[in-house]
Design a protein around this motif. Sequence first.
Motif, short mmCIF file in Angstrom:
data_model
loop_
_atom_site.label_atom_id
_atom_site.label_comp_id
_atom_site.label_asym_id
_atom_site.label_seq_id
_atom_site.Cartn_x
_atom_site.Cartn_y
_atom_site.Cartn_z
N GLN A 1 0.89 -1.28 0.02
CA GLN A 1 -0.06 0.07 0.20
C GLN A 1 0.71 1.15 -0.10
OE1 GLN A 1 -2.85 -0.36 3.22
NE2 GLN A 1 -3.32 -2.37 2.69
N GLY A 2 1.17 1.72 -1.09
CA GLY A 2 2.25 2.72 -1.56
C GLY A 2 1.72 4.06 -1.31
N LEU A 3 2.79 5.09 -1.84
CA LEU A 3 2.84 6.47 -2.08
C LEU A 3 2.84 6.86 -3.28
CD1 LEU A 3 4.74 7.40 1.33
CD2 LEU A 3 2.29 7.28 1.29
N ASN A 4 2.72 8.15 -3.60
CA ASN A 4 3.31 8.63 -4.88
C ASN A 4 4.06 9.64 -4.31
OD1 ASN A 4 3.68 9.97 -7.34
ND2 ASN A 4 1.60 10.76 -7.46
N SER A 5 5.42 9.34 -4.64
CA SER A 5 6.46 10.23 -3.84
C SER A 5 7.99 10.04 -5.00
CB SER A 5 6.84 9.92 -2.59
OG SER A 5 7.99 10.69 -2.17
N ARG A 6 7.78 10.55 -5.89
CA ARG A 6 8.54 10.71 -7.22
C ARG A 6 9.48 11.76 -7.61
NH1 ARG A 6 4.54 7.32 -10.82
NH2 ARG A 6 3.49 9.52 -10.82
N LEU A 7 10.73 12.04 -7.69
CA LEU A 7 11.32 13.01 -8.17
C LEU A 7 11.17 13.03 -9.47
CD1 LEU A 7 13.57 15.20 -7.66
CD2 LEU A 7 15.51 13.36 -8.20
N ASP A 8 10.85 14.50 -10.19
CA ASP A 8 10.40 14.38 -11.37
C ASP A 8 11.68 14.79 -12.28
OD1 ASP A 8 10.43 17.58 -12.04
OD2 ASP A 8 8.96 17.55 -10.30
N GLU A 9 11.33 14.78 -13.52
CA GLU A 9 12.87 15.10 -14.60
C GLU A 9 13.26 16.38 -14.43
OE1 GLU A 9 13.97 12.38 -17.06
OE2 GLU A 9 13.76 11.71 -15.04
N LEU A 10 12.37 17.29 -14.46
CA LEU A 10 12.70 18.83 -14.30
C LEU A 10 13.44 19.04 -12.90
CD1 LEU A 10 9.37 20.53 -15.35
CD2 LEU A 10 11.60 20.34 -16.92
N GLN A 11 13.16 18.64 -11.74
CA GLN A 11 14.03 18.80 -10.66
C GLN A 11 15.17 18.11 -10.64
OE1 GLN A 11 13.28 21.33 -8.95
NE2 GLN A 11 10.93 21.79 -9.68
N ALA A 12 15.34 16.81 -11.09
CA ALA A 12 16.37 16.28 -11.46
C ALA A 12 17.45 16.91 -12.18
CB ALA A 12 16.15 14.70 -11.81
N ALA A 13 17.05 17.44 -13.17
CA ALA A 13 17.87 18.07 -14.30
C ALA A 13 18.49 19.09 -13.62
CB ALA A 13 17.16 18.54 -15.42
#
Length: 368
Positions: free
Chosen positions: A228-240
Amino acid sequence: MIKFLDLQKINLQYQAEIEAELLKVFRSGWYLLGEEVKNFETNLATYLSANHVIGVANGLDALRLILKAYIQMGFMQEGDEVIVPANTYIASILAITDNRLTPILVEPDITTYNLNISAIEEKITPKTKAILLVHLYGRVCWDEQLDVLSNKYNLKIIEDNAQAIGAEWNATKTGSLGDAAGFSFYPGKNLGALGDAGAVSCKDVELAKTIRAIANYGSAKKYVNEYQGLNSRLDELQAAVLNVKLKYIDEENQRRKSIAEMYSRKIKNNEIILPKIPSYGDEHVWHLYVIRTEKRDRLQTYLNENGIQTLIHYPIPPHQQQAYNILNEISLPITEKIHNEVLSLPISPVMSEEEVEKVIEIINNYVQ
């Protein structure tokens, strides 16, 4: 006005590089869980000498996910205890209670403001499963005694490294000292994104796999949900953005150290307690330069009237917040003293020598 932190000026240093990377992501058509995130995870792992790095949405989620993963792996269960410094930002506590674990607050060392490691063992019970330590203000909180306690009581050591990226203890970077660590890349951090962003570093491959799955709706394979997870992902724009700025973190931290050295050497006001300079081998990256005085509000007003912006980190300790009314009756005099007296001076890699000297001059002329 000398700004406490001029984020615009900090980021404009890298405008051309950041704009080029953002344009590349925009044109790629791929905005989540792509190559930029993979590259940043690899680059940060290399920088830290960490086994695994997982990009997540923010620093609070980084800590939440570590604890949630340990519960899913069977190392912890709801109601277990996590030792945590009483003198911290509330996110350290929120991560514990969000997982229905019990925070056990331990007073700080008044000279470092970090967790008093010598006071931990008396708080350990059969329900204690972890020590969540905080490298507060950018100062390393570590000692060999932590390894002793971890082995003796089978405890996990989790680092809240939101404020201390680049700090070292005997040549090992924070984020690689314990079993796992949470990072925040909130814009005002030493390594700041252009919005919310975070990461987890850890040593154990199973922990890394579990965290990665939980952060993606509990799924390691699309449409197959193990947790039973979460939605917690680093997006491509911030990673760039972070990939660009990571290249300069040591240079920026060194500038912070130079400013802190100037403050500590030149501020000569007996009404003010300056932060203790760490001994050799214990590196401080000076996310904040925090002074103390009994009449803190008066000093802050004086500095503001003289064109110097300051902040208070933090005015109300977690155990006195309305959110934790169950803890409101606890007496933590050292923590309370710190929160009543601290004031953070301007410190950033884009401060000029003239600005630093101006802060010093104004403080030295202060009469309480």
